[in-house]
Design a protein around this motif. Structure first.
Motif, PDB file in Angstrom:
ATOM      1  N   GLY A   1       0.814  -1.209   0.000  1.00 43.00           N
ATOM      2  CA  GLY A   1       0.000   0.000   0.000  1.00 43.00           C
ATOM      3  C   GLY A   1       0.844   1.253   0.000  1.00 43.00           C
ATOM      4  N   TYR A   2       1.967   1.216   0.718  1.00 40.27           N
ATOM      5  CA  TYR A   2       2.892   2.348   0.747  1.00 40.27           C
ATOM      6  C   TYR A   2       3.440   2.622  -0.651  1.00 40.27           C
ATOM      7  CZ  TYR A   2       7.364   4.754   1.676  1.00 40.27           C
ATOM      8  OH  TYR A   2       8.433   5.615   1.642  1.00 40.27           O
ATOM      9  N   GLY A   3       3.864   1.535  -1.319  1.00 39.84           N
ATOM     10  CA  GLY A   3       4.394   1.702  -2.669  1.00 39.84           C
ATOM     11  C   GLY A   3       3.353   2.226  -3.637  1.00 39.84           C
ATOM     12  N   TRP A   4       2.141   1.655  -3.559  1.00 45.54           N
ATOM     13  CA  TRP A   4       1.109   2.074  -4.501  1.00 45.54           C
ATOM     14  C   TRP A   4       0.678   3.517  -4.251  1.00 45.54           C
ATOM     15  CZ3 TRP A   4       0.272  -2.665  -7.131  1.00 45.54           C
ATOM     16  CH2 TRP A   4      -0.292  -2.502  -8.414  1.00 45.54           C
ATOM     17  N   SER A   5       0.585   3.922  -2.982  1.00 45.67           N
ATOM     18  CA  SER A   5       0.194   5.303  -2.688  1.00 45.67           C
ATOM     19  C   SER A   5       1.283   6.270  -3.137  1.00 45.67           C
ATOM     20  CB  SER A   5      -0.083   5.472  -1.192  1.00 45.67           C
ATOM     21  OG  SER A   5       1.061   5.189  -0.409  1.00 45.67           O
ATOM     22  N   LEU A   6       2.549   5.897  -2.938  1.00 43.59           N
ATOM     23  CA  LEU A   6       3.646   6.734  -3.424  1.00 43.59           C
ATOM     24  C   LEU A   6       3.619   6.806  -4.945  1.00 43.59           C
ATOM     25  CD1 LEU A   6       6.028   8.344  -2.275  1.00 43.59           C
ATOM     26  CD2 LEU A   6       7.476   6.333  -2.610  1.00 43.59           C
ATOM     27  N   GLY A   7       3.208   5.694  -5.562  1.00 45.47           N
ATOM     28  CA  GLY A   7       3.093   5.675  -7.014  1.00 45.47           C
ATOM     29  C   GLY A   7       2.075   6.681  -7.526  1.00 45.47           C
ATOM     30  N   TYR A   8       0.946   6.761  -6.860  1.00 47.34           N
ATOM     31  CA  TYR A   8      -0.060   7.732  -7.293  1.00 47.34           C
ATOM     32  C   TYR A   8       0.420   9.162  -7.109  1.00 47.34           C
ATOM     33  CZ  TYR A   8      -3.458   4.130  -8.217  1.00 47.34           C
ATOM     34  OH  TYR A   8      -4.110   3.047  -8.764  1.00 47.34           O
ATOM     35  N   LEU A   9       1.230   9.397  -6.085  1.00 42.13           N
ATOM     36  CA  LEU A   9       1.809  10.722  -5.915  1.00 42.13           C
ATOM     37  C   LEU A   9       2.780  11.032  -7.059  1.00 42.13           C
ATOM     38  CD1 LEU A   9       2.444  10.829  -2.048  1.00 42.13           C
ATOM     39  CD2 LEU A   9       0.570  11.857  -3.362  1.00 42.13           C
ATOM     40  N   GLY A  10       3.502   9.993  -7.506  1.00 42.06           N
ATOM     41  CA  GLY A  10       4.392  10.175  -8.656  1.00 42.06           C
ATOM     42  C   GLY A  10       3.615  10.521  -9.909  1.00 42.06           C
ATOM     43  N   GLY A  11       2.524   9.795 -10.120  1.00 37.80           N
ATOM     44  CA  GLY A  11       1.673  10.107 -11.266  1.00 37.80           C
ATOM     45  C   GLY A  11       1.102  11.505 -11.167  1.00 37.80           C
ATOM     46  N   LEU A  12       0.760  11.910  -9.945  1.00 37.57           N
ATOM     47  CA  LEU A  12       0.230  13.256  -9.707  1.00 37.57           C
ATOM     48  C   LEU A  12       1.261  14.320 -10.074  1.00 37.57           C
ATOM     49  CD1 LEU A  12      -2.260  14.725  -8.372  1.00 37.57           C
ATOM     50  CD2 LEU A  12      -0.943  14.674  -6.255  1.00 37.57           C
ATOM     51  N   LEU A  13       2.510  14.101  -9.666  1.00 40.18           N
ATOM     52  CA  LEU A  13       3.571  15.069  -9.953  1.00 40.18           C
ATOM     53  C   LEU A  13       3.805  15.215 -11.458  1.00 40.18           C
ATOM     54  CD1 LEU A  13       5.946  16.916  -9.196  1.00 40.18           C
ATOM     55  CD2 LEU A  13       7.356  14.840  -8.966  1.00 40.18           C
ATOM     56  N   VAL A  14       3.951  14.087 -12.142  1.00 33.69           N
ATOM     57  CA  VAL A  14       4.241  14.135 -13.580  1.00 33.69           C
ATOM     58  C   VAL A  14       3.071  14.737 -14.351  1.00 33.69           C
ATOM     59  CG1 VAL A  14       4.809  12.762 -15.625  1.00 33.69           C
ATOM     60  CG2 VAL A  14       5.823  12.188 -13.416  1.00 33.69           C
ATOM     61  N   LEU A  15       1.862  14.334 -13.990  1.00 37.96           N
ATOM     62  CA  LEU A  15       0.696  14.883 -14.667  1.00 37.96           C
ATOM     63  C   LEU A  15       0.555  16.378 -14.388  1.00 37.96           C
ATOM     64  CD1 LEU A  15      -1.604  14.031 -16.516  1.00 37.96           C
ATOM     65  CD2 LEU A  15      -2.998  13.573 -14.492  1.00 37.96           C
TER      66      LEU A  15
END
Length: 441
Positions: free
Chosen positions: A160-174
């Motif tokens: 869950g930590y990895g996946w939530s950090l992943g969405y933050l990464g997608g948020l930053l790039v987008l």
């Protein structure tokens, strides 16, 4: 009173990795999420349907069908390669090496998407197939590290930590892409001019954000020597055959992989077609689509982290069942939604269920996998997910095409996958599956 399944102890004897290494593992989710968010979910998919393969609204459904065909071809390639590559990676302790190769491949082919313009249908399909193939293979390899860095009782939280950090990464790039698009539009530029630049932004951010993974994440597997006359390809097929011939021992793993392939048909459909639906049905512009996906990424991160914490207490199967119920509710409401305000509510329900269902599924496969065969079993996880990515979007594309552009009907058909997946999930015994991983055949 009986305990929740997750509370029954089956120690996999894997000590929790140092925080820096867990962060490095999770940073790969942060790095590669920009690709899925920008290329597959928010920007390039809508650009392909509306500009590259079409001219405005896709009334016939033909451009949407071409996009879903490209996704189907990608995932057929992953289907053919993932389990064998995983078995080879396990035998030779090559997970990190293979992860590096697929990362470079995805970065290069994503940057190459910048050369796709109006009418370049074949080039666009070829490059998105290659970049998606590299992305999906890398996703399998990074997931295979999970049983090496966390005990069964910690996998839900770490995933869950990895996946939530992943969405933050997608948020930053987008967010970076949105800022550039707004600047470009203020100068009078069109999608043909600014979308290629977003591909470069995505590729560069992927490369930079993945660096901690390759600096700090360790390959703990010990390579096995090749016997005289053997080769990795033959060993890969032999290990996969051995696993498939012992399905009785890992019956809950295989039941879950079949279950996952069913409900993932729905997840993959929403991921690659949500922006197209918003564009074609709700009349969203590309800028509005990006804003929508930005907000959904936040709710998805919250869902992944929150349900990840709940999962280790409640049990993975029960947690996943809750998320599938949310999926079903969201799609039913979406079918009847006519206003943009209501569609925003639906989108955020999807975000919560998206992050949590993906995280819970990955953690459950990790709990059912012996650490020494993690890459092989996560190759099967990739196989199940990519089989779904062939079927789900293609069904959506065919329904849209045969109904002359009726995206609402296509979306409603997607709900069937979540209902079937929920019913099949009830046959998976989490306690027995975890015990099989601790006592491998």
């Amino acid at each position: 009173m009986t305990k929740p399944q997750s509370e029954t102890s089956f120690s996999s004897a894997v000590p929790l990795a140092p925080r820096r290494e867990i962060f490095a593992w999770a940073m790969y989710d942060f790095a590669n999420s920009g690709y899925t968010t920008v290329v597959l979910t928010a920007v390039f998919n809508a650009y392909f349907v509306g500009v590259v393969a079409g001219d405005g609204v896709d009334k016939s459904g033909a451009a949407t069908l071409l996009w879903t065909v490209a996704m189907a071809i990608t995932n057929l390639l992953v289907l053919a390669s993932a389990p064998v590559l995983g078995a080879i990676a396990d035998h030779g302790a090559h997970k990190k090496r293979f992860l590096a190769l697929t990362t470079v491949g995805c970065v290069v082919f994503t940057a190459a998407l910048s050369f796709v313009s109006r009418g370049d249908v074949a080039l666009g399909m070829t490059l998105v197939i290659l970049s998606s193939l590299m992305f999906a293979s890398g996703e399998n390899f990074i997931a295979a590290f999970l049983p090496e860095i966390a005990d069964q009782k910690d996998m839900g939280r770490i995933s869950g930590y990895g996946w939530s950090l992943g969405y933050l990464g997608g948020l930053l790039v987008l967010g970076l892409c949105l800022a550039y698009i707004q600047w470009a539009q203020s100068r009078g530029e069109t999608a043909v001019q600014y979308v290629p630049v977003t591909m470069w932004i995505t590729a560069v951010m992927f490369a930079l954000a993945a660096l901690p993974t390759f600096i700090w994440l360790r390959e703990r597997a010990v390579p096995q020597a090749l016997a005289p006359g053997e080769n990795y390809i033959r060993i890969g097929f032999a290990r996969v055959w051995h696993t498939l011939s012992h399905t009785r021992h890992y019956r809950d793993l295989f039941r879950f992989l079949i279950t996952l392939s069913v409900y993932y048909c729905g997840i993959n459909t929403v991921v690659v077609l949500a922006a197209i639906y918003a564009q074609e049905v709700m009349g969203f512009s590309m800028q509005e689509n990006i804003m929508l996906i930005l907000v959904v990424n936040v709710t998805a991160a919250i869902g992944a982290l929150g349900f990840g914490l709940v999962q280790d207490r409640l049990g993975s199967v029960r947690t996943l069942a809750i998320t599938l119920l949310v999926w079903i509710a969201a799609l039913v409401v979406a079918y009847f939604t006519d206003t943009r305000a209501a569609f925003w509510i639906v989108a955020n329900l999807v975000g919560i269920s998206l992050g949590s269902s993906q995280s819970a599924g990955r953690a459950l496969v990790g709990q059912f996998s012996p650490p020494e065969r993690a890459a092989e079993f996560f190759g099967l996880w990739g196989l199940a997910g990519k089989l779904a990515a062939v079927i789900g979007p293609l069904v959506y594309g065919l329904v849209t095409f045969l109904s002359h552009g009726n995206h609402r009907l296509a979306l409603l058909s997607t709900c069937v996958f979540f209902i079937a997946g929920l019913l099949m999930l009830l046959t998976v015994n989490e306690r027995r599956g975890r015990a099989a991983a601790v006592n491998p055949d």
